[in-house]
Design a protein around this motif. Structure first.
Motif, PDB file in Angstrom:
ATOM      1  N   PRO A 198      10.840   5.973   2.723  1.00 41.58           N
ATOM      2  CA  PRO A 198      11.459   5.278   3.849  1.00 41.58           C
ATOM      3  C   PRO A 198      10.981   3.821   3.908  1.00 41.58           C
TER       4      PRO A 198
ATOM      5  N   TYR B 294       6.746   7.256  11.219  1.00 45.81           N
ATOM      6  CA  TYR B 294       7.632   8.051  10.378  1.00 45.81           C
ATOM      7  C   TYR B 294       6.805   9.000   9.545  1.00 45.81           C
TER       8      TYR B 294
ATOM      9  N   SER C  58       4.195   8.210   5.730  1.00 45.48           N
ATOM     10  CA  SER C  58       5.581   8.144   5.244  1.00 45.48           C
ATOM     11  C   SER C  58       5.674   8.302   3.727  1.00 45.48           C
TER      12      SER C  58
ATOM     13  N   TYR D 127       7.221  11.757   6.601  1.00 46.30           N
ATOM     14  CA  TYR D 127       8.244  12.202   5.663  1.00 46.30           C
ATOM     15  C   TYR D 127       8.436  13.707   5.794  1.00 46.30           C
TER      16      TYR D 127
END
Ligand code: PLP
Length: 453
Positions: free
Chosen positions: A332, A435, A297, A437
């Motif tokens: 995030p 997650y 992330s 990015y």
């Protein structure tokens, strides 16, 4: 009996820091003034840092003495223990030998106080009364508040707003040690007021909190600024970790084939591996592998650009040549708060560019899975940041199982996760997701890099 814990007597704690700048095959690129884009001099940094730290930042002396008063304080928790992970090795069924150097036994629970006390000491020597800083999840803010309490220095911490409200316990630790912690963006600085006027609900970022702390420090004569990672002097102070580990391993005739550390700004990992890297540079240990682990992330080393960038969002800091996702990068909200920084230590970036160290990224679910496997075998519940290193060490140990190689793996166990149990709760109750990015967002952030001829 197979030995599990390796320690050193207090009088064998290293009395000097190791400075990799003495042994770099190519010197570091210069740091540039944000206005003129020319190399900065010591006076440019004087409003922010005491002169002794500025000297350490650019020093090429191989060893730098740790002042005695500081050694007395470091001995409160140092030397820290090196462990052999016998139970984890058995559970994995690997022939690899896994060691970990545990920094969670310091009062704030991580490696951060190794430099916090040094920075507070040199500020005190220069007559400074107040220090401002930023903190993400709160590890650094609590370490500096602890250091401030030991030296009678007032500490003001700008804490990323989203963490300030989600993670109150680190704030309470800061207050217990006498620190003053406020959410960033705040109304106390011009940059904070500007951002709040544009977006009253801005959750904040580390880059923005740095801007606020720097702005306040330069506006007052009695106040300096302190950074908990990234800079050369911070990595220098952390080399006490690797020097201890090396001494402890020498006593049992062991040497790592692989060293693994998690990297936010890079201080704990580099602190562990730089004293070993010296042997790779001088050709004694050419095969030593060093792996820097970051979250997918916030993939600074693995997907960032090697370019000059600011250390903060507002562009107040000098320009450093580093792998960066762009100073306007908004990471995030993953749980490894200490790994959410757009840049990386220029020393690590330089070493990566020279091919002396490797980098990899891991997803957060896999890191918690590794952290739980570690906790159930070794007992220690690591910080979510630390779990990144544990993940990759376990993966390397599993590769050894396939190949039958009995490699020695050394992990930097940067801190415990006792104040991060909400993150473990989110993982255990199935609320966490992975997650990655998006590449477009990284490209967008990189479009705002400063232009340097
Ligand atoms: C426990 C722990 N590990 C690692 C990090 C990452 O910082 P660095 O890369 O400077 O070691 C942090 C930062 O807050 C941390 O708290």
């Amino acid at each position: 009996m197979e030995q599990t814990k390796f320690t050193l007597p207090e009088n064998e704690m290293p009395q000097q820091w190791y400075n990799i700048q003495a042994d770099l095959p190519v010197p570091l690129p210069p740091v540039l003034h944000p206005g003129t884009k020319q190399p900065i001099g010591p006076q440019d940094l004087a409003p922010l840092f005491p002169m002794e730290l500025i000297k350490q930042e650019v020093s090429t002396e191989r060893y730098i003495d740790i002042p005695e008063e500081l050694q007395d304080i470091l001995r409160l928790w140092r030397p820290t223990t090196l462990y052999r992970a016998h139970k984890l090795e058995k559970a994995l069924g690997t022939p690899a030998k896994i060691f970990y150097k545990y920094e969670g036994s310091s009062p704030p629970g991580s490696h951060k106080p190794n430099t916090a006390v040094a920075q507070a000491y040199y500020n005190k020597m220069e007559g400074i009364k107040r220090i401002t800083t930023e903190t993400g999840a709160g590890q650094w803010g609590s370490a500096l508040s602890f250091a401030g309490s030991l030296f009678g220095i007032e500490i003001k911490v700008y804490m990323v707003k989203v963490s300030y409200y989600q993670k109150p316990y680190r704030r309470i630790m800061m207050e217990t040690w006498g620190g003053n912690c406020i959410p960033s963006p705040s109304t106390e600085t011009a940059i904070g007021r500007k951002i709040l006027a544009e977006d009253p609900d801005c959750p904040g970022s580390l880059g923005l909190a740095i801007s606020e702390a720097v702005e306040e420090a330069v506006s007052r004569d009695d106040t300096h600024y302190s950074l908990g990672s990234v800079l050369n002097h911070v990595l220098l102070h952390q080399t006490i970790i690797g020097q201890e580990a090396k001494k402890m391993m020498e006593k049992i005739d062991a040497y790592p084939d692989i060293i693994v550390g998690c990297v936010g700004g890079g201080s704990n990992a580099a602190g562990l591996y730089l004293p070993f890297l010296k042997d790779k540079i001088d050709g004694t240990k050419p095969d030593l592998r060093i792996i820097n682990v970051e979250p997918t992330s916030c993939p600074t080393l693995t997907k960032g650009l090697y370019a000059y960038d600011y250390g903060d969002e507002a562009g107040l800091t000098p320009l450093m040549k580093m792998f960066t996702l762009g100073h306007s990068f908004m990471p995030p909200p993953v749980h490894a708060g200490g790994l959410r920084y757009h840049g990386m230590s220029p020393i690590i970036c330089h070493l990566h560019k020279l091919g002396l160290v490797e980098a990899t990224s891991v997803h957060q679910l896999a890191t918690f899975e590794a952290g739980i496997q570690f906790a159930r075998n070794e007992g220690i519940i690591c910080a979510p940041e630390t779990d990144h290193a544990v993940r990759v060490a376990i993966d390397e140990a599993l590769k050894c199982k396939e190949t039958g190689e009995a490699k020695t793996i050394l992990i930097g166990l940067s801190g415990h996760g006792h104040v991060d149990m909400a993150a473990y709760d989110a993982y255990l109750s199935g609320k966490l997701v992975d997650y990655e990015y998006p590449a477009e967002k990284i490209q967008a952030a990189l479009a705002h890099l400063p232009v340097v001829e």
